[in-house]
Design a protein around this motif. Sequence first.
Motif, mmCIF file in Angstrom:
data_model
loop_
_atom_site.group_PDB
_atom_site.id
_atom_site.type_symbol
_atom_site.label_atom_id
_atom_site.label_comp_id
_atom_site.label_asym_id
_atom_site.label_seq_id
_atom_site.Cartn_x
_atom_site.Cartn_y
_atom_site.Cartn_z
ATOM 1 N N SER A 192 11.328 -10.252 18.788
ATOM 2 C CA SER A 192 10.518 -9.031 18.739
ATOM 3 C C SER A 192 10.455 -8.417 20.125
ATOM 4 O O SER A 192 11.175 -8.838 21.029
ATOM 5 C CB SER A 192 9.116 -9.375 18.232
ATOM 6 N N HIS A 238 4.558 -13.749 12.086
ATOM 7 C CA HIS A 238 5.939 -13.288 11.880
ATOM 8 C C HIS A 238 6.701 -14.252 10.966
ATOM 9 O O HIS A 238 7.421 -13.817 10.062
ATOM 10 C CB HIS A 238 6.663 -13.143 13.219
ATOM 11 N N ASP A 246 5.552 -5.303 13.465
ATOM 12 C CA ASP A 246 4.178 -5.778 13.311
ATOM 13 C C ASP A 246 3.461 -5.145 12.118
ATOM 14 O O ASP A 246 3.526 -3.933 11.899
ATOM 15 C CB ASP A 246 3.392 -5.497 14.600
ATOM 16 N N HIS A 265 -0.125 -14.824 16.122
ATOM 17 C CA HIS A 265 0.785 -13.722 15.794
ATOM 18 C C HIS A 265 2.202 -14.216 15.458
ATOM 19 O O HIS A 265 2.857 -13.679 14.558
ATOM 20 C CB HIS A 265 0.835 -12.742 16.970
HETATM 21 ZN ZN ZN Z 1 5.120 -8.977 16.622
#
Ligand code: ZN
Length: 321
Positions: free
Chosen positions: A135, A114, A291, A110
């Motif tokens: 985040s 980003h 996201d 993940h």
């Molecule tokens: Zn995220």
Amino acid sequence: MILGLETSCDETAAAVVTDDGRVLSSVVASQAELHADYGGVVPELASRRHLELVAPVVREALRAAGCELAAIERVAVTQGPGLVGALLVGLSAAKAIAWARRLPLVPVDHLQGHVASLYLGEAPVEPPFVCLLASGGHTLLLAVRARGASERLGTTLDDAAGEAFDKGARLLGLDYPGGAALDALARAGDPGAYRFPVARVPGLDFSFSGLKTSLLYKVRELAPEEIASRRSDLAASYQHAIVRALVQRLRQAAEQAGLERIAVVGGVAANSELRAALPEAAFAPFAYCTDNAAMIASAARYAPALAYPSYLGLDAYASAA
Ligand code: ZN
Ligand code: KG4
């Protein structure tokens, strides 16, 4: 063409991205409203909602891209870090789609996703650069030397920057996730009205938990009428403290790593004061800060693909390695 899926937290997302980084579609179904009453994401509720949404969201991403499933050549999916139950929904859906069409599958980190949001849009950023990833779940400083390759320079010792925004917002009576609302409220306030200290920790790490406590004390100390009339000053001062800490560390990291270019990604990259404080920095395109699955498909362009059917036993992971 790459089909990307993202279900690590409370967004169910799917996107179709070409090998050269054009986003043909990016569909994000946010569950924020579902969790607002609880003041944070409830993992079990998130998993159940992902389960309901994943197939319609994938279908919508294909429709919006004007492409059939038959045109997809690779499936990319977030493997971690995140809520395991939530991740498993996306991972299982991605495996099923890839397996049914005998396609390769690309498990994506993940956080790398980003970073890869910078490689989308009109003006993609080219490494090397120093990247701040801020985040709701993470605050990281990374030295990115090549697409798909990064090295960690610093992280938070406690709360993430987005979490600090959300907790501050909550103390000021704003709904979860309050980052964007606090940003809007702060625009009418004076950032110098109150002093909120940010802890200085050694190296290139961050600490935000004390900041939230000092806002809590300030709110307790003020009379209700004063809180009501000074909410925007409180928001502006609190936001200013977070932004100052992020900017300071980011510039320091760039200097230490000997990298000139700096970039900012993650939900907090949408913050207007942070954007204004870093005129020299590259920011992820607004739509790809929070996201989404376009960034996951983008990262898949620089990560190894697993051949059919070797990925069927793949598991999700909760925390960053
Ligand atoms: Zn995220
Ligand atoms: O990247 P993201 O969608 O989720 C994680 O991977 O955690 O980031 C969400 C975070 C939330 O904490 C939200 O409050 C924050 O980003 N955020 C903002 C703004 N827009 C979103 N924080 C400050 N200012 C904003 N404008």
